[in-house]
Design an enzyme around this catalytic site. Structure first.
Site, PDB file in Angstrom:
ATOM      1  N   GLY A  14       0.851  -1.199   0.000  1.00  0.00           N
ATOM      2  CA  GLY A  14       0.000   0.000   0.000  1.00  0.00           C
ATOM      3  C   GLY A  14       0.881   1.241   0.000  1.00  0.00           C
ATOM      4  O   GLY A  14       2.050   1.204  -0.419  1.00  0.00           O
ATOM      5  N   VAL A  80       0.340 -13.142   4.310  1.00  0.00           N
ATOM      6  CA  VAL A  80       1.103 -13.496   5.514  1.00  0.00           C
ATOM      7  C   VAL A  80       0.112 -13.906   6.593  1.00  0.00           C
ATOM      8  O   VAL A  80      -0.860 -13.202   6.874  1.00  0.00           O
ATOM      9  CB  VAL A  80       1.962 -12.302   5.991  1.00  0.00           C
ATOM     10  CG1 VAL A  80       2.764 -12.705   7.221  1.00  0.00           C
ATOM     11  CG2 VAL A  80       2.880 -11.825   4.880  1.00  0.00           C
ATOM     12  N   GLU A 172     -18.033  11.613   0.507  1.00  0.00           N
ATOM     13  CA  GLU A 172     -17.737  11.538  -0.928  1.00  0.00           C
ATOM     14  C   GLU A 172     -18.690  10.564  -1.621  1.00  0.00           C
ATOM     15  O   GLU A 172     -19.182  10.816  -2.716  1.00  0.00           O
ATOM     16  CB  GLU A 172     -16.271  11.136  -1.140  1.00  0.00           C
ATOM     17  CG  GLU A 172     -15.346  12.244  -0.670  1.00  0.00           C
ATOM     18  CD  GLU A 172     -13.854  11.994  -0.898  1.00  0.00           C
ATOM     19  OE1 GLU A 172     -13.119  12.968  -0.982  1.00  0.00           O
ATOM     20  OE2 GLU A 172     -13.430  10.831  -0.983  1.00  0.00           O
TER      21      GLU A 172
HETATM   22  C1  FAD Z   1     -12.515   4.171   0.712  1.00  0.00           C
HETATM   23  C2  FAD Z   1     -11.323   4.868   1.316  1.00  0.00           C
HETATM   24  C3  FAD Z   1     -11.118   6.228   1.073  1.00  0.00           C
HETATM   25  C4  FAD Z   1      -9.996   6.876   1.602  1.00  0.00           C
HETATM   26  N1  FAD Z   1      -9.822   8.213   1.330  1.00  0.00           N
HETATM   27  C5  FAD Z   1      -8.702   8.829   1.769  1.00  0.00           C
HETATM   28  C6  FAD Z   1      -8.441  10.181   1.431  1.00  0.00           C
HETATM   29  O1  FAD Z   1      -9.229  10.835   0.744  1.00  0.00           O
HETATM   30  N2  FAD Z   1      -7.269  10.749   1.875  1.00  0.00           N
HETATM   31  C7  FAD Z   1      -6.376  10.046   2.627  1.00  0.00           C
HETATM   32  O2  FAD Z   1      -5.320  10.576   2.984  1.00  0.00           O
HETATM   33  N3  FAD Z   1      -6.615   8.759   2.975  1.00  0.00           N
HETATM   34  C8  FAD Z   1      -7.743   8.150   2.571  1.00  0.00           C
HETATM   35  N4  FAD Z   1      -7.982   6.838   2.915  1.00  0.00           N
HETATM   36  C9  FAD Z   1      -7.052   6.170   3.829  1.00  0.00           C
HETATM   37  C10 FAD Z   1      -5.809   5.679   3.113  1.00  0.00           C
HETATM   38  O3  FAD Z   1      -6.154   4.957   1.962  1.00  0.00           O
HETATM   39  C11 FAD Z   1      -5.015   4.827   4.103  1.00  0.00           C
HETATM   40  O4  FAD Z   1      -4.670   5.631   5.205  1.00  0.00           O
HETATM   41  C12 FAD Z   1      -3.767   4.263   3.451  1.00  0.00           C
HETATM   42  O5  FAD Z   1      -4.117   3.392   2.395  1.00  0.00           O
HETATM   43  C13 FAD Z   1      -2.925   3.513   4.474  1.00  0.00           C
HETATM   44  O6  FAD Z   1      -1.784   3.014   3.834  1.00  0.00           O
HETATM   45  P1  FAD Z   1      -1.105   1.666   4.341  1.00  0.00           P
HETATM   46  O7  FAD Z   1       0.091   1.489   3.469  1.00  0.00           O
HETATM   47  O8  FAD Z   1      -0.935   1.718   5.798  1.00  0.00           O
HETATM   48  O9  FAD Z   1      -2.182   0.540   4.049  1.00  0.00           O
HETATM   49  P2  FAD Z   1      -2.881   0.122   2.686  1.00  0.00           P
HETATM   50  O10 FAD Z   1      -2.752   1.174   1.656  1.00  0.00           O
HETATM   51  O11 FAD Z   1      -4.254  -0.306   3.079  1.00  0.00           O
HETATM   52  O12 FAD Z   1      -2.051  -1.127   2.198  1.00  0.00           O
HETATM   53  C14 FAD Z   1      -1.996  -2.321   2.923  1.00  0.00           C
HETATM   54  C15 FAD Z   1      -1.553  -3.421   1.984  1.00  0.00           C
HETATM   55  O13 FAD Z   1      -1.263  -4.581   2.761  1.00  0.00           O
HETATM   56  C16 FAD Z   1      -1.774  -5.716   2.124  1.00  0.00           C
HETATM   57  N5  FAD Z   1      -2.034  -6.736   3.161  1.00  0.00           N
HETATM   58  C17 FAD Z   1      -2.856  -6.635   4.222  1.00  0.00           C
HETATM   59  N6  FAD Z   1      -2.788  -7.738   4.976  1.00  0.00           N
HETATM   60  C18 FAD Z   1      -1.896  -8.559   4.380  1.00  0.00           C
HETATM   61  C19 FAD Z   1      -1.408  -9.870   4.694  1.00  0.00           C
HETATM   62  N7  FAD Z   1      -1.816 -10.558   5.755  1.00  0.00           N
HETATM   63  N8  FAD Z   1      -0.508 -10.422   3.838  1.00  0.00           N
HETATM   64  C20 FAD Z   1      -0.068  -9.759   2.736  1.00  0.00           C
HETATM   65  N9  FAD Z   1      -0.525  -8.523   2.406  1.00  0.00           N
HETATM   66  C21 FAD Z   1      -1.409  -7.927   3.226  1.00  0.00           C
HETATM   67  C22 FAD Z   1      -3.050  -5.219   1.443  1.00  0.00           C
HETATM   68  O14 FAD Z   1      -3.407  -6.065   0.353  1.00  0.00           O
HETATM   69  C23 FAD Z   1      -2.632  -3.829   0.996  1.00  0.00           C
HETATM   70  O15 FAD Z   1      -2.107  -3.819  -0.310  1.00  0.00           O
HETATM   71  C24 FAD Z   1      -9.083   6.163   2.400  1.00  0.00           C
HETATM   72  C25 FAD Z   1      -9.297   4.799   2.647  1.00  0.00           C
HETATM   73  C26 FAD Z   1     -10.401   4.154   2.107  1.00  0.00           C
HETATM   74  C27 FAD Z   1     -10.620   2.684   2.365  1.00  0.00           C
END
Ligand code: FAD
Length: 435
Positions: A14, A80, A172
């Protein structure tokens, strides 16, 4: 001195995981990035896939295409299951064990139904492409059903939309549904009258857009009401059943119930057996490591990192990206004994939410904007943040087209398992059949 490159494993492709990997690509470390999906997903635009404005490919990019060119980065498609922090290895669902010297955990979050997991079936959330497609199918399907039904009660159920949660995603979503149901799609559905369509945004707190400064919540509410959305504030949901949301006062019958009310961290973190907050996030040190484990780091939505006022940083893409950049650089420099400050600092560049096609609210470094200018700002920033030149161009063209014509490009129904009135041999009520 041991010059063997360190094995750095990143869980999650992500915002946090991808930026951490990108910032490690010129280091001496052997990087392995593991994700259960084969793509990086731009979640802030998922609601546009759910409402037919964009296609899944516009907001997602294969992780191999983003990182695979680098000979030091390996990409593994796999889920994982468990982390063994003391033994320094992790296991995948398929049984494979992967050792690490350093572990970067960025598995993100999932929707929180606050102990009512059975609600999920009736009120799906938006987290993955398949969630967005499911919501899109429901919206389109319900319009198709209403077009054919005579019974006023049944029609009303299909023409009622309930979005639970008044944060940016809920706001949104409500704005976009108001536009498609009341404007974009209406020309195609001759039997559906505008006054029959009801859209509710339900929020338990006294106001919507809670993370935004004071007047923006009220401005957002006014803009939604102009689009015909009924905003129910201070209204907790007590139960959800198929096609019904029970509120503290009364219930709403709807075949389109969407959950956007809060998240909790990935359950994978439980296997670390370290201190977590009530949302399952792991408490981290200033350098994003876990107390007692200097080689294991948690980033993004999975981490509880306190800002200077003592509150945890919000679950935002910008927090995840900045943490990924900080940690990637820190680990790359560590090899050379050349450290960044041992404390991550978040720079809040602002928050924004769009409402319909040409309006938004934005708080940029204390300056508050609303209306068309805020929307132009929102659109520009989102296009720049998308990964991949092709995706940026596609999204730009779609938005210009949508702005000029007010038409949504993607209106296909491919799964008709919920259709109760389709007289097609290929489809039966409540059963999926491939077509
Ligand atoms: C509908 C929606 C709208 C949003 N709108 C906004 C916005 O307008 N502005 C903003 O700043 N933020 C927004 N967010 C929040 C933002 O998307 C998150 O804060 C951000 O994605 C977090 O990043 P991350 O890398 O922590 O996790 P993520 O981007 O969620 O990535 C996590 C990754 O880990 C992988 N994963 C999870 N568990 C496992 C496992 N057990 N094994 C292997 N892979 C795994 C998943 O497949 C994913 O690819 C929104 C979120 C959503 C759901």
């Amino acid at each position: 001195m041991n010059n063997k490159p360190k094995k750095t494993v990143i869980i999650g492709g992500g915002f946090a995981g991808i930026t951490a990997a990108n910032n490690l690509k010129n280091s001496n470390t052997e990087v392995t990035i593991i994700d259960k999906a084969n793509h990086h997903l731009f979640q802030p635009l998922l609601y546009q896939v759910a409402t037919g404005a964009l296609s899944p490919g516009d907001i997602a990019a294969p992780i191999r295409a983003i990182l695979g060119k680098n000979s030091k980065i390996r990409v593994v498609l796999g889920e994982v299951k468990k982390i063994h922090p003391r033994k320094k290895h992790l296991s995948l669902v398929n049984g494979r064990k992967i050792p690490f010297d350093q572990l970067v955990l960025a598995p993100g979050a999932q929707y929180n139904y606050f102990g009512n997991e059975e609600w999920q079936e009736h009120a799906p959330g938006l987290k993955t492409i398949s969630d967005a497609l499911k919501v899109r199918e429901r919206i389109l399907q319900s319009l198709e059903e209403a077009e054919q039904l005579q019974d006023p009660q049944q029609r009303q159920m299909h023409l009622t939309y309930v979005i639970i949660g008044g944060g940016p995603t809920g706001v949104e979503m409500a704005g976009a549904i108001a536009e498609i149901a009341k404007r974009t799609m209406r020309n195609g559905f001759k039997n559906v009258k505008e006054e029959e369509i009801r859209i509710f945004l339900v929020e338990a707190a006294p106001n919507i857009l809670n993370g935004f400064p004071e007047p923006l919540g009220d401005k957002g509410k006014d803009m939604l009401e102009e689009l015909g959305v009924k905003v129910l504030r201070g209204t907790p949901v007590v139960k959800i059943e198929r096609d019904t949301v029970h509120l503290k006062v009364g219930s709403i019958h709807s075949s389109n119930i969407i959950w956007a009310a809060g998240i909790k961290a990935s359950p994978l973190l439980d296997s670390l057996q370290v201190e977590q907050d009530r949302l399952g996030r792991v408490f981290v040190n200033g350098d994003l490591s876990i107390p007692g484990y200097p080689d294991i780091f948690v980033l993004g939505d999975a981490a509880h990192f306190k800002d200077p006022s003592g509150k945890p940083l919000p679950a935002l893409a910008s927090v995840a990206r900045q943490q990924g950049i900080y940690l990637g650089k820190q680990l790359a420099r560590k090899e050379k004994g050349n450290y960044l400050p041992p404390h991550f600092r978040y720079i809040d560049k602002g928050t924004m939410a769009t409402i319909g096609t040409a309006k938004a609210v934005a708080n940029i470094r204390g300056l508050k904007f609303s209306g068309f200018f805020a929307w132009v700002l929102w659109s520009t920033i989102h296009i720049l943040l998308l990964i991949g030149f092709r995706n940026r161009i596609n999204v730009f063209v779609e938005w210009v087209w949508n702005y000029i014509t007010r038409k949504r490009g993607v209106q296909l129904i491919t799964d008709r398992s919920r259709c109760r009135h389709c007289s097609n041999n290929e489809v039966q009520v409540g059963r999926k059949k491939s077509i």
